[in-house]
Design a protein around this motif. Sequence first.
Motif, mmCIF file in Angstrom:
data_model
loop_
_atom_site.group_PDB
_atom_site.id
_atom_site.type_symbol
_atom_site.label_atom_id
_atom_site.label_comp_id
_atom_site.label_asym_id
_atom_site.label_seq_id
_atom_site.Cartn_x
_atom_site.Cartn_y
_atom_site.Cartn_z
ATOM 1 N N ILE A 71 0.859 -1.187 0.000
ATOM 2 C CA ILE A 71 0.000 0.000 0.000
ATOM 3 C C ILE A 71 0.890 1.230 0.000
ATOM 4 C CG2 ILE A 71 -0.220 0.103 2.533
ATOM 5 C CD1 ILE A 71 -3.160 0.994 2.068
ATOM 6 N N SER A 72 0.502 2.230 -0.764
ATOM 7 C CA SER A 72 1.254 3.478 -0.824
ATOM 8 C C SER A 72 0.274 4.632 -0.983
ATOM 9 C CB SER A 72 2.246 3.449 -1.984
ATOM 10 O OG SER A 72 1.585 3.277 -3.220
ATOM 11 N N LYS A 73 0.786 5.834 -0.788
ATOM 12 C CA LYS A 73 -0.102 6.994 -0.835
ATOM 13 C C LYS A 73 0.569 8.193 -1.475
ATOM 14 C CE LYS A 73 -3.013 9.982 2.023
ATOM 15 N NZ LYS A 73 -3.397 10.393 3.391
ATOM 16 N N GLU A 74 -0.172 8.868 -2.338
ATOM 17 C CA GLU A 74 0.217 10.180 -2.841
ATOM 18 C C GLU A 74 -0.468 11.208 -1.954
ATOM 19 O OE1 GLU A 74 -0.453 10.949 -6.928
ATOM 20 O OE2 GLU A 74 0.767 9.261 -7.635
ATOM 21 N N VAL A 75 0.298 11.805 -1.040
ATOM 22 C CA VAL A 75 -0.274 12.701 -0.053
ATOM 23 C C VAL A 75 -0.877 13.945 -0.703
ATOM 24 C CG1 VAL A 75 0.219 14.088 1.998
ATOM 25 C CG2 VAL A 75 1.300 11.854 1.707
ATOM 26 N N SER A 76 -0.240 14.429 -1.765
ATOM 27 C CA SER A 76 -0.677 15.682 -2.391
ATOM 28 C C SER A 76 -2.106 15.616 -2.904
ATOM 29 C CB SER A 76 0.265 16.044 -3.532
ATOM 30 O OG SER A 76 0.273 15.018 -4.510
ATOM 31 N N ASN A 77 -2.551 14.420 -3.318
ATOM 32 C CA ASN A 77 -3.912 14.304 -3.832
ATOM 33 C C ASN A 77 -4.729 13.242 -3.109
ATOM 34 O OD1 ASN A 77 -2.782 11.999 -4.815
ATOM 35 N ND2 ASN A 77 -2.907 12.543 -6.980
ATOM 36 N N ASN A 78 -4.262 12.844 -1.932
ATOM 37 C CA ASN A 78 -5.007 11.893 -1.091
ATOM 38 C C ASN A 78 -5.440 10.658 -1.877
ATOM 39 O OD1 ASN A 78 -5.055 13.247 1.506
ATOM 40 N ND2 ASN A 78 -6.413 14.739 0.558
ATOM 41 N N THR A 79 -4.509 10.100 -2.608
ATOM 42 C CA THR A 79 -4.782 8.889 -3.378
ATOM 43 C C THR A 79 -3.947 7.736 -2.829
ATOM 44 O OG1 THR A 79 -5.298 10.141 -5.376
ATOM 45 C CG2 THR A 79 -4.737 7.817 -5.652
ATOM 46 N N VAL A 80 -4.619 6.633 -2.596
ATOM 47 C CA VAL A 80 -3.974 5.435 -2.069
ATOM 48 C C VAL A 80 -3.955 4.358 -3.149
ATOM 49 C CG1 VAL A 80 -4.231 3.557 -0.418
ATOM 50 C CG2 VAL A 80 -4.537 5.873 0.342
ATOM 51 N N TYR A 81 -2.866 3.633 -3.196
ATOM 52 C CA TYR A 81 -2.706 2.550 -4.160
ATOM 53 C C TYR A 81 -2.478 1.235 -3.415
ATOM 54 C CZ TYR A 81 -1.836 6.552 -7.162
ATOM 55 O OH TYR A 81 -1.948 7.744 -7.824
ATOM 56 N N LEU A 82 -3.009 0.169 -3.954
ATOM 57 C CA LEU A 82 -2.743 -1.162 -3.423
ATOM 58 C C LEU A 82 -2.209 -2.015 -4.571
ATOM 59 C CD1 LEU A 82 -2.930 -2.973 -0.881
ATOM 60 C CD2 LEU A 82 -5.111 -3.808 -1.780
ATOM 61 N N GLN A 83 -0.922 -2.261 -4.544
ATOM 62 C CA GLN A 83 -0.300 -3.122 -5.530
ATOM 63 C C GLN A 83 -0.381 -4.557 -5.029
ATOM 64 O OE1 GLN A 83 1.078 -2.384 -8.620
ATOM 65 N NE2 GLN A 83 1.219 -4.611 -8.852
ATOM 66 N N MET A 84 -1.035 -5.411 -5.793
ATOM 67 C CA MET A 84 -1.263 -6.791 -5.385
ATOM 68 C C MET A 84 -0.513 -7.720 -6.337
ATOM 69 S SD MET A 84 -5.336 -6.589 -4.465
ATOM 70 C CE MET A 84 -5.825 -6.247 -6.152
ATOM 71 N N ASN A 85 0.484 -8.396 -5.807
ATOM 72 C CA ASN A 85 1.295 -9.322 -6.599
ATOM 73 C C ASN A 85 1.082 -10.752 -6.122
ATOM 74 O OD1 ASN A 85 2.448 -7.121 -7.975
ATOM 75 N ND2 ASN A 85 4.089 -6.948 -6.454
ATOM 76 N N ASN A 86 1.438 -11.682 -6.974
ATOM 77 C CA ASN A 86 1.313 -13.112 -6.661
ATOM 78 C C ASN A 86 -0.090 -13.429 -6.117
ATOM 79 O OD1 ASN A 86 2.041 -15.808 -6.362
ATOM 80 N ND2 ASN A 86 2.991 -15.479 -4.360
ATOM 81 N N LEU A 87 -1.080 -12.968 -6.824
ATOM 82 C CA LEU A 87 -2.463 -13.160 -6.378
ATOM 83 C C LEU A 87 -2.835 -14.631 -6.372
ATOM 84 C CD1 LEU A 87 -4.000 -10.080 -8.144
ATOM 85 C CD2 LEU A 87 -4.274 -10.603 -5.718
ATOM 86 N N GLN A 88 -3.621 -14.998 -5.386
ATOM 87 C CA GLN A 88 -4.072 -16.369 -5.186
ATOM 88 C C GLN A 88 -5.598 -16.431 -5.219
ATOM 89 O OE1 GLN A 88 -1.701 -18.917 -4.879
ATOM 90 N NE2 GLN A 88 -0.337 -17.212 -5.397
ATOM 91 N N PRO A 89 -6.164 -17.587 -5.510
ATOM 92 C CA PRO A 89 -7.635 -17.681 -5.544
ATOM 93 C C PRO A 89 -8.299 -17.206 -4.258
ATOM 94 C CG PRO A 89 -6.665 -19.626 -6.540
ATOM 95 C CD PRO A 89 -5.521 -18.831 -5.973
ATOM 96 N N GLU A 90 -7.643 -17.375 -3.131
ATOM 97 C CA GLU A 90 -8.234 -16.932 -1.862
ATOM 98 C C GLU A 90 -8.252 -15.420 -1.709
ATOM 99 O OE1 GLU A 90 -5.805 -19.171 -2.256
ATOM 100 O OE2 GLU A 90 -4.130 -18.838 -0.844
ATOM 101 N N ASP A 91 -7.607 -14.713 -2.626
ATOM 102 C CA ASP A 91 -7.681 -13.246 -2.628
ATOM 103 C C ASP A 91 -8.939 -12.739 -3.332
ATOM 104 O OD1 ASP A 91 -4.159 -13.297 -3.253
ATOM 105 O OD2 ASP A 91 -5.138 -12.796 -1.350
ATOM 106 N N THR A 92 -9.687 -13.632 -3.935
ATOM 107 C CA THR A 92 -10.915 -13.250 -4.612
ATOM 108 C C THR A 92 -11.899 -12.654 -3.616
ATOM 109 O OG1 THR A 92 -10.679 -14.932 -6.340
ATOM 110 C CG2 THR A 92 -12.902 -14.106 -5.909
ATOM 111 N N ALA A 93 -12.340 -11.441 -3.909
ATOM 112 C CA ALA A 93 -13.234 -10.725 -2.991
ATOM 113 C C ALA A 93 -13.633 -9.401 -3.625
ATOM 114 C CB ALA A 93 -12.541 -10.463 -1.653
ATOM 115 N N VAL A 94 -14.577 -8.732 -2.981
ATOM 116 C CA VAL A 94 -14.854 -7.335 -3.300
ATOM 117 C C VAL A 94 -13.973 -6.496 -2.381
ATOM 118 C CG1 VAL A 94 -16.570 -5.501 -3.419
ATOM 119 C CG2 VAL A 94 -17.224 -7.847 -3.968
ATOM 120 N N TYR A 95 -13.198 -5.617 -2.974
ATOM 121 C CA TYR A 95 -12.275 -4.779 -2.224
ATOM 122 C C TYR A 95 -12.887 -3.385 -2.069
ATOM 123 C CZ TYR A 95 -8.616 -8.279 -2.477
ATOM 124 O OH TYR A 95 -7.885 -9.430 -2.313
ATOM 125 N N TYR A 96 -12.923 -2.913 -0.835
ATOM 126 C CA TYR A 96 -13.526 -1.622 -0.516
ATOM 127 C C TYR A 96 -12.463 -0.663 0.010
ATOM 128 C CZ TYR A 96 -18.028 -4.055 -0.676
ATOM 129 O OH TYR A 96 -19.125 -4.784 -1.069
#
Length: 123
Positions: A71-96
């Motif tokens: 997880i990372s954040k651009e403070v200047s524009n209040n934007t958060v990023y979630l970089q998801m690598n090596n995804l697995q079937p158990e990561d399947t979900a609705v992300y909020y």
Amino acid sequence: QVQLSESGGGMVQTGGSLRLSCAASGPSLMESFAMGWHRQSPAKGRELVAMINYSGSRALYADSVKGRFTISKEVSNNTVYLQMNNLQPEDTAVYYCAVGHGPDMVAGSPHFWGQGTQVTVSS
């Protein structure tokens, strides 16, 4: 009020990567608020995936995603990023995307929620 605009998500194969983003705006956005992502699935219910403090200097991760998600954040524009690598079937979900005080985020009760974006990982 705080408006949360999410993007990203989709379908990938096991081992693939996705990036989620969430831009926060609004008069109720406080410097004491953390930002982060929860996810919800029928199998696991709702859980906090990752969160980051307002300045972007500290992050917290669920054990299940440590070493794979960043997880990372651009403070200047209040934007958060979630970089998801090596995804697995158990990561399947609705992300909020969510915004709130740290303890409230950990407790699953943030002040504001995004509309959610589906992440599906096929085996």
